[in-house]
Design a protein around this motif. Structure first.
Motif, PDB file in Angstrom:
ATOM      1  N   VAL A   1     -13.736 -22.472  42.396  1.00 10.19           N
ATOM      2  CA  VAL A   1     -13.283 -21.625  41.296  1.00 10.19           C
ATOM      3  C   VAL A   1     -14.348 -20.562  41.048  1.00 10.19           C
ATOM      4  O   VAL A   1     -15.505 -20.875  40.769  1.00 10.19           O
ATOM      5  CB  VAL A   1     -13.037 -22.451  40.019  1.00 10.19           C
ATOM      6  N   ILE A   2     -13.934 -19.315  41.173  1.00  9.03           N
ATOM      7  CA  ILE A   2     -14.844 -18.173  41.055  1.00  9.03           C
ATOM      8  C   ILE A   2     -14.732 -17.547  39.676  1.00  9.03           C
ATOM      9  O   ILE A   2     -13.624 -17.309  39.172  1.00  9.03           O
ATOM     10  CB  ILE A   2     -14.523 -17.097  42.110  1.00  9.03           C
TER      11      ILE A   2
ATOM     12  N   TYR B   1     -12.054 -14.802  34.488  1.00  6.15           N
ATOM     13  CA  TYR B   1     -12.660 -13.545  34.040  1.00  6.15           C
ATOM     14  C   TYR B   1     -13.481 -13.790  32.772  1.00  6.15           C
ATOM     15  O   TYR B   1     -13.018 -14.429  31.823  1.00  6.15           O
ATOM     16  CB  TYR B   1     -11.589 -12.495  33.776  1.00  6.15           C
ATOM     17  N   LEU B   2     -14.710 -13.284  32.781  1.00  3.95           N
ATOM     18  CA  LEU B   2     -15.624 -13.434  31.659  1.00  3.95           C
ATOM     19  C   LEU B   2     -15.745 -12.086  30.953  1.00  3.95           C
ATOM     20  O   LEU B   2     -16.339 -11.142  31.482  1.00  3.95           O
ATOM     21  CB  LEU B   2     -16.996 -13.900  32.162  1.00  3.95           C
TER      22      LEU B   2
ATOM     23  N   PRO C   1     -18.584 -19.864  30.452  1.00  2.00           N
ATOM     24  CA  PRO C   1     -17.181 -20.223  30.658  1.00  2.00           C
ATOM     25  C   PRO C   1     -16.755 -21.388  29.778  1.00  2.00           C
ATOM     26  O   PRO C   1     -17.544 -22.303  29.517  1.00  2.00           O
ATOM     27  CB  PRO C   1     -17.122 -20.611  32.142  1.00  2.00           C
ATOM     28  N   LYS C   2     -15.515 -21.355  29.347  1.00  2.00           N
ATOM     29  CA  LYS C   2     -14.977 -22.449  28.539  1.00  2.00           C
ATOM     30  C   LYS C   2     -14.234 -23.467  29.411  1.00  2.00           C
ATOM     31  O   LYS C   2     -13.665 -24.421  28.901  1.00  2.00           O
ATOM     32  CB  LYS C   2     -14.043 -21.896  27.460  1.00  2.00           C
ATOM     33  N   ARG C   3     -14.218 -23.244  30.711  1.00  2.00           N
ATOM     34  CA  ARG C   3     -13.585 -24.167  31.642  1.00  2.00           C
ATOM     35  C   ARG C   3     -14.501 -24.326  32.852  1.00  2.00           C
ATOM     36  O   ARG C   3     -15.480 -23.602  33.015  1.00  2.00           O
ATOM     37  CB  ARG C   3     -12.217 -23.652  32.090  1.00  2.00           C
ATOM     38  N   LYS C   4     -14.174 -25.262  33.709  1.00  2.00           N
ATOM     39  CA  LYS C   4     -14.989 -25.529  34.885  1.00  2.00           C
ATOM     40  C   LYS C   4     -14.890 -24.381  35.890  1.00  2.00           C
ATOM     41  O   LYS C   4     -13.805 -23.948  36.235  1.00  2.00           O
ATOM     42  CB  LYS C   4     -14.545 -26.824  35.566  1.00  2.00           C
TER      43      LYS C   4
ATOM     44  N   VAL D   1     -28.557 -20.373  33.384  1.00  2.00           N
ATOM     45  CA  VAL D   1     -29.211 -21.283  34.340  1.00  2.00           C
ATOM     46  C   VAL D   1     -29.043 -22.732  33.891  1.00  2.00           C
ATOM     47  O   VAL D   1     -28.691 -23.608  34.699  1.00  2.00           O
ATOM     48  CB  VAL D   1     -30.703 -20.920  34.490  1.00  2.00           C
ATOM     49  N   ASP D   2     -29.269 -22.983  32.617  1.00  2.00           N
ATOM     50  CA  ASP D   2     -29.115 -24.345  32.087  1.00  2.00           C
ATOM     51  C   ASP D   2     -27.683 -24.826  32.276  1.00  2.00           C
ATOM     52  O   ASP D   2     -27.445 -25.985  32.648  1.00  2.00           O
ATOM     53  CB  ASP D   2     -29.501 -24.385  30.608  1.00  2.00           C
ATOM     54  N   TRP D   3     -26.724 -23.947  32.001  1.00  2.00           N
ATOM     55  CA  TRP D   3     -25.308 -24.314  32.147  1.00  2.00           C
ATOM     56  C   TRP D   3     -24.973 -24.607  33.608  1.00  2.00           C
ATOM     57  O   TRP D   3     -24.276 -25.577  33.919  1.00  2.00           O
ATOM     58  CB  TRP D   3     -24.433 -23.182  31.613  1.00  2.00           C
TER      59      TRP D   3
END
Length: 407
Positions: free
Chosen positions: A124-125, A158-159, A172-175, A201-203
């Motif tokens: 997932v991109i 899309y962010l 992101p709110k999803r994987k 980075v942490d995420w």
């Protein structure tokens, strides 16, 4: 029967800059007397640094003699350049990047497009919006998306990068598995603080995700404290690949040279969950599909890190930043909200209307070429991008025309 890759049929319209070139060419053919000033595509205009030219001349002389001749070079790049990159771009800033983690190429655009070959088609991109089109289109070509609807491709995440979040997307709110980030940003010119990048980075570490970090414009950063590399963040070596370019740093848009950093120990995963190192994958990809950047080009790039090369390249970048300030100051006085132009060669201008319509207005009435924000994604609608890459004379003339048309 010759079967085609039907994913190419999904790509929306033509490539952004091809469409711009088409519109400009059409207008020019209809108005041959028009003196067009191009502040659209991010191509440099100033000559290469004298130190670079001198080094490239010497490299050509090397090729003229049997005892100093070079044929095929190492696909990863000559050691002299990789070591100069590691020492000056990273180790001098206290960043742990070794020469054998650096892969010299013919440009960051190529690497940003080619890197997706390392990943499975089911990953997932995630991409910011607005976005540099290469991140999206290469994944469309690879078959990782559905058809586009309302300007966005299915399966891509899309962010949103908007004025509300300072053009730095929220987590992101999803994987998602792979995230493209670019700072200083193309097209918005926005920058991210170290604290903002550290959150990413942490995420990514927590979610076993990979950040593809495009730092092609880091040499334009002038604000103290802003990160030049994602590896300034703790733990980034475990979750990030970084792309760099000499195109804007040293004016190599026509010479072609860049590099990618793939740290040792950076892992991906098989379908069965087995961890595998990504650096050997990229090594294999490059040695199979790439014959290396030319010796002459790499000697020129090495000279960028000489004492005179650093001084000369910085002076050229300062020149472009001054261009950006001239245009930005004028637009702000005209009442426009403008982002970028301080640590970036790009201005992101809120035009309070349709991007392509505003593009056409400036082309037809001011004979100035810009880039419509809508071409970078749904969230780019209502903006244009202006490039600072041009002569001072042309920039001042463009400002005069903009004032006349917009004032």
């Amino acid at each position: 029967m010759i079967r085609v890759n039907e994913n190419y049929l999904k790509i929306q319209a033509s490539y952004l800059f091809t469409e711009i070139a088409h519109r400009v060419s059409k207008y020019q053919s209809e108005h041959p007397e028009a003196k067009i000033i191009r502040l659209g595509i991010g191509d440099v205009t100033e000559p290469l640094a004298p130190a670079v030219i001198e080094a490239m001349h010497k490299a050509v002389d090397d090729l003229s003699k049997r005892e100093t001749f070079y044929g095929y070079g190492p696909e990863q790049g000559y050691a002299f350049l990789r070591e100069a990159v590691a020492k000056n771009d990273f180790q001098a800033r206290g960043i742990n990047v070794a020469a054998d983690e650096i892969f010299i190429s013919d440009g960051a655009k190529c690497d940003c497009g080619n890197i997706q070959e390392l990943f499975g088609n089911d990953v997932v991109i995630a991409v910011p919006d607005p976005v540099y089109p290469v991140y999206v289109d290469t994944n469309v070509m690879a078959g990782r998306t559905d058809e586009a609807k309302n300007g966005r491709y299915g399966k891509l995440v899309y962010l949103d990068s908007t004025a509300e979040n300072g053009f730095v997307p929220d987590l992101p709110k999803r994987k998602v598995d792979v995230i493209y980030l670019c700072f200083p940003n193309n097209p918005t010119g926005a920058t991210a603080t170290k604290e903002e990048l550290q959150k990413w980075v942490d995420w990514a570490r927590k979610n076993k995700a990979l950040i593809l970090f495009d730092a092609a414009y880091e040499a334009f950063i002038r604000t103290p404290g802003l990160p030049h590399s994602i590896y300034e963040c703790e733990g980034a070596r475990e979750c990030a690949i970084e792309f760099r370019s000499f195109s804007k740093t040293a004016g190599f848009t026509g010479v072609r040279c860049g590099y990618t950093v793939v740290p040792k120990g950076l892992m991906g995963y098989t379908t069965k969950g087995k961890a595998v190192e990504l650096r050997p994958f990229w090594t294999r990809r490059q040695t199979t599909k790439f014959n290396g950047c030319s010796y002459v080009t790499q000697r020129g790039a090495e000279a960028v890190y000489s004492k005179e090369g650093k001084k000369q390249c910085k002076a050229t970048i300062d020149f472009y930043l001054k261009n950006a300030k001239i245009v930005k100051d004028a637009l702000v006085k005209l009442g426009y909200t403008v982002v970028g132009g301080t640590d970036s060669p790009y201005l992101w201008v809120n035009v309070k209307g349709d991007s392509w319509a505003f593009f056409d207005k400036l082309l037809h009435e001011a004979n100035v070429v810009t880039t419509p924000g809508a071409g970078f994604g749904k969230d780019g609608q209502g903006y244009i991008r202006i490039s600072a890459f041009n002569s001072r004379e042309n920039v001042k003339e463009a400002v005069k025309r903009l004032k006349k048309v917009l004032g």
